[in-house]
Design a protein around this motif. Structure first.
Motif, PDB file in Angstrom:
ATOM      1  N   PRO A 157     -44.084  35.989  -8.644  1.00  0.00           N
ATOM      2  CA  PRO A 157     -42.668  36.281  -8.391  1.00  0.00           C
ATOM      3  C   PRO A 157     -41.718  35.363  -9.144  1.00  0.00           C
ATOM      4  CG  PRO A 157     -43.597  35.034  -6.580  1.00  0.00           C
ATOM      5  CD  PRO A 157     -44.743  35.350  -7.498  1.00  0.00           C
ATOM      6  N   ASN A 158     -40.552  35.902  -9.403  1.00  0.00           N
ATOM      7  CA  ASN A 158     -39.441  35.130  -9.930  1.00  0.00           C
ATOM      8  C   ASN A 158     -38.379  34.998  -8.844  1.00  0.00           C
ATOM      9  OD1 ASN A 158     -40.159  34.713 -12.817  1.00  0.00           O
ATOM     10  ND2 ASN A 158     -40.159  36.947 -12.838  1.00  0.00           N
ATOM     11  N   GLU A 159     -37.542  34.008  -8.974  1.00  0.00           N
ATOM     12  CA  GLU A 159     -36.457  33.837  -8.011  1.00  0.00           C
ATOM     13  C   GLU A 159     -35.608  35.105  -7.973  1.00  0.00           C
ATOM     14  OE1 GLU A 159     -32.622  31.016  -7.953  1.00  0.00           O
ATOM     15  OE2 GLU A 159     -34.531  29.920  -7.812  1.00  0.00           O
ATOM     16  N   GLY A 160     -35.406  35.629  -6.776  1.00  0.00           N
ATOM     17  CA  GLY A 160     -34.607  36.840  -6.608  1.00  0.00           C
ATOM     18  C   GLY A 160     -35.419  38.104  -6.435  1.00  0.00           C
ATOM     19  N   ASP A 161     -36.720  38.066  -6.679  1.00  0.00           N
ATOM     20  CA  ASP A 161     -37.548  39.258  -6.480  1.00  0.00           C
ATOM     21  C   ASP A 161     -37.579  39.641  -5.000  1.00  0.00           C
ATOM     22  OD1 ASP A 161     -38.299  39.902  -9.048  1.00  0.00           O
ATOM     23  OD2 ASP A 161     -40.101  38.676  -9.026  1.00  0.00           O
ATOM     24  N   PHE A 162     -37.445  40.937  -4.725  1.00  0.00           N
ATOM     25  CA  PHE A 162     -37.460  41.468  -3.357  1.00  0.00           C
ATOM     26  C   PHE A 162     -38.419  42.639  -3.314  1.00  0.00           C
ATOM     27  CE2 PHE A 162     -35.705  44.607  -0.284  1.00  0.00           C
ATOM     28  CZ  PHE A 162     -35.817  43.860   0.886  1.00  0.00           C
ATOM     29  N   PHE A 163     -39.422  42.555  -2.443  1.00  0.00           N
ATOM     30  CA  PHE A 163     -40.391  43.626  -2.246  1.00  0.00           C
ATOM     31  C   PHE A 163     -40.288  44.129  -0.807  1.00  0.00           C
ATOM     32  CE2 PHE A 163     -42.192  40.908  -5.527  1.00  0.00           C
ATOM     33  CZ  PHE A 163     -42.629  41.809  -6.486  1.00  0.00           C
ATOM     34  N   MET A 164     -40.362  45.456  -0.647  1.00  0.00           N
ATOM     35  CA  MET A 164     -40.375  46.051   0.685  1.00  0.00           C
ATOM     36  C   MET A 164     -41.482  47.090   0.724  1.00  0.00           C
ATOM     37  SD  MET A 164     -37.097  47.152   2.919  1.00  0.00           S
ATOM     38  CE  MET A 164     -37.227  47.778   4.599  1.00  0.00           C
ATOM     39  N   PHE A 165     -42.211  47.157   1.855  1.00  0.00           N
ATOM     40  CA  PHE A 165     -43.452  47.922   1.905  1.00  0.00           C
ATOM     41  C   PHE A 165     -43.821  48.204   3.352  1.00  0.00           C
ATOM     42  CE2 PHE A 165     -43.918  43.375   1.499  1.00  0.00           C
ATOM     43  CZ  PHE A 165     -44.740  43.023   2.561  1.00  0.00           C
ATOM     44  N   PRO A 166     -44.732  49.164   3.604  1.00  0.00           N
ATOM     45  CA  PRO A 166     -45.171  49.404   4.974  1.00  0.00           C
ATOM     46  C   PRO A 166     -45.812  48.154   5.568  1.00  0.00           C
ATOM     47  CG  PRO A 166     -45.849  51.201   3.554  1.00  0.00           C
ATOM     48  CD  PRO A 166     -45.330  50.121   2.654  1.00  0.00           C
ATOM     49  N   GLY A 167     -45.540  47.894   6.836  1.00  0.00           N
ATOM     50  CA  GLY A 167     -46.123  46.724   7.477  1.00  0.00           C
ATOM     51  C   GLY A 167     -47.640  46.761   7.506  1.00  0.00           C
ATOM     52  N   SER A 168     -48.204  47.954   7.403  1.00  0.00           N
ATOM     53  CA  SER A 168     -49.661  48.117   7.441  1.00  0.00           C
ATOM     54  C   SER A 168     -50.318  47.871   6.086  1.00  0.00           C
ATOM     55  CB  SER A 168     -50.020  49.525   7.927  1.00  0.00           C
ATOM     56  OG  SER A 168     -49.432  50.508   7.079  1.00  0.00           O
ATOM     57  N   LEU A 169     -49.533  47.595   5.042  1.00  0.00           N
ATOM     58  CA  LEU A 169     -50.089  47.327   3.718  1.00  0.00           C
ATOM     59  C   LEU A 169     -50.565  45.866   3.666  1.00  0.00           C
ATOM     60  CD1 LEU A 169     -50.623  48.230   0.790  1.00  0.00           C
ATOM     61  CD2 LEU A 169     -48.291  47.477   0.232  1.00  0.00           C
ATOM     62  N   ARG A 170     -51.866  45.667   3.457  1.00  0.00           N
ATOM     63  CA  ARG A 170     -52.409  44.307   3.396  1.00  0.00           C
ATOM     64  C   ARG A 170     -51.838  43.557   2.198  1.00  0.00           C
ATOM     65  NH1 ARG A 170     -58.433  43.729   2.877  1.00  0.00           N
ATOM     66  NH2 ARG A 170     -58.253  45.697   1.757  1.00  0.00           N
ATOM     67  N   HIS A 171     -51.564  42.292   2.406  1.00  0.00           N
ATOM     68  CA  HIS A 171     -51.053  41.455   1.327  1.00  0.00           C
ATOM     69  C   HIS A 171     -51.448  40.003   1.577  1.00  0.00           C
ATOM     70  CE1 HIS A 171     -48.019  41.790   4.488  1.00  0.00           C
ATOM     71  NE2 HIS A 171     -47.538  40.615   4.104  1.00  0.00           N
ATOM     72  N   LEU A 172     -51.395  39.214   0.526  1.00  0.00           N
ATOM     73  CA  LEU A 172     -51.792  37.816   0.612  1.00  0.00           C
ATOM     74  C   LEU A 172     -51.051  37.008  -0.438  1.00  0.00           C
ATOM     75  CD1 LEU A 172     -54.698  36.998  -1.576  1.00  0.00           C
ATOM     76  CD2 LEU A 172     -54.656  39.371  -0.842  1.00  0.00           C
ATOM     77  N   VAL A 173     -51.049  35.694  -0.262  1.00  0.00           N
ATOM     78  CA  VAL A 173     -50.430  34.788  -1.221  1.00  0.00           C
ATOM     79  C   VAL A 173     -51.436  33.711  -1.595  1.00  0.00           C
ATOM     80  CG1 VAL A 173     -48.583  33.119  -1.634  1.00  0.00           C
ATOM     81  CG2 VAL A 173     -48.105  35.195  -0.323  1.00  0.00           C
ATOM     82  N   TYR A 174     -51.598  33.496  -2.909  1.00  0.00           N
ATOM     83  CA  TYR A 174     -52.543  32.505  -3.409  1.00  0.00           C
ATOM     84  C   TYR A 174     -51.956  31.090  -3.325  1.00  0.00           C
ATOM     85  CZ  TYR A 174     -55.610  36.126  -5.287  1.00  0.00           C
ATOM     86  OH  TYR A 174     -56.477  37.190  -5.412  1.00  0.00           O
ATOM     87  N   PRO A 175     -52.801  30.084  -3.035  1.00  0.00           N
ATOM     88  CA  PRO A 175     -52.324  28.696  -2.991  1.00  0.00           C
ATOM     89  C   PRO A 175     -52.055  28.141  -4.387  1.00  0.00           C
ATOM     90  CG  PRO A 175     -54.694  28.754  -2.688  1.00  0.00           C
ATOM     91  CD  PRO A 175     -54.232  30.195  -2.719  1.00  0.00           C
TER      92      PRO A 175
END
Length: 202
Positions: A157-175
């Motif tokens: 992501p870049n500063e200002g990026d906005f994502f919206m999606f179904p709550g049931s969509l699996r997602h994760l963030v890498y360390p």
């Protein structure tokens, strides 16, 4: 000869938050122990705090309106939908912290927007060597891997990026390893679609 392809799978919506709105969002986020939100979240993150919903909604109205239009086209809502923000919180992510694969329950849609992506993290991601998505990335997973099927989308992501999606969509963030804070804001929403008109009496 004519051809077509079909919309398929979940709606993953993306837009960019204007700089003025980013400044306002940063002002409503703070590290206040009284607002600790960790008990409701899956992240391995030390600092996560709730945000005042009224303040958040006031800033985000134009972006939710754009999402509403996209959802109307994707899901064939007749007149759009009423979108209600049910929770919002800020994540201050540090080195070694991460979000495991998860979904958001008790809502229809979720979102994440990025307030601060420091240069050190950008450099770390750019110089990463390996087959994974890289430090600091967010990844969305739809279904299981299969041939000729796209089952994941990954973004640094870049500063200002906005994502919206179904709550049931699996997602994760890498360390990541950089000694910085990666700041993001997440929110959950319920959606009440406009009812279709009743059929005319015969």
């Amino acid at each position: 000869m004519s051809w077509q392809f079909f919309y398929w799978g979940p709606l993953l919506f993306h837009t960019r938050i204007l700089p003025g709105h980013l400044k306002k969002l940063k002002r409503i986020c703070r590290k206040d122990p009284k607002l600790d939100h960790r008990k409701s979240l899956a992240g391995i993150i030390e600092h996560e705090y709730t945000i005042e919903l009224r303040d958040y909604l006031e800033i985000m109205v134009p972006y939710l309106s754009d999402f509403n239009q996209a959802a109307k086209e994707w899901y064939s809502f007749k007149k759009g939908a009423d979108i209600v923000v049910t929770s919002a919180w800020v994540n201050y992510m540090k080195a070694g912290e991460f979000n495991p694969p998860h979904i958001h329950t008790g809502c229809d849609f979720s979102s994440v927007l990025f307030l601060d992506i420091p240069e050190e993290l950008k450099k770390e991601n750019k110089t990463y060597v390996g087959t994974a998505s890289g430090p600091g990335c967010i990844q969305f997973l739809s279904g299981e891997p299969s041939k000729y099927s796209i089952h994941q989308k990954t973004f640094f992501p870049n500063e200002g990026d906005f994502f919206m999606f179904p709550g049931s969509l699996r997602h994760l963030v890498y360390p990541f390893k950089s000694d910085i804070e990666r700041i993001s804001v997440a929110a959950n929403y319920t959606v009440k679609a406009e009812p279709e008109p009743a059929p005319a009496p015969k």
